[in-house]
Scaffold this motif. Sequence first.
Motif: not given
Length: 171
Positions: A18-44
Amino acid sequence: MALYARLLAGDGLPDIPTPRHPTTGTLAWLVEQYERSAEFWQLDQATKCVRRGILAACLAEPINPQSAKLFGQVEASKITGKAIRVLRDRKADKPNSGNNRVKALRRVFTFAVEHEHVEKNPARDVPYLRINSDGFHSWSVDEVERYEARHQIRHARAPGARDLAIHWPAA
């Protein structure tokens, strides 16, 4: 065919973690937030793929060789310029790779500052590694001829278009 029939029946399926979600506030969590963002999805698409790979590799790195703790488990607010330099310098033998780590982490932390996940961007002032290069080697006529002899060159041509010959100057 027997394996195929078992799989269709639901027998013999591998255990899927089962997918493990990173602990809120960690770098892994932050990267996850970034990869869900409009900024990321506008990239090629290719940029997104490369950036995901770079960030995943950074998250999976131990904070030091003797530690079981990974960078992804560190609180994002505790990441410093020194930590970014450690990740960069671990790729010192491949300076472009090290610089790509800095570039990707700059984008993540720029996003994080804009969305108030952290107060400052620790990657902002981390310099890129110097690249010692004379640039790309220009092929000689002999190298081009050897390439063309080894790899058949095919040219697409519009109907009715004339062939254009390329004449190499004598060396």
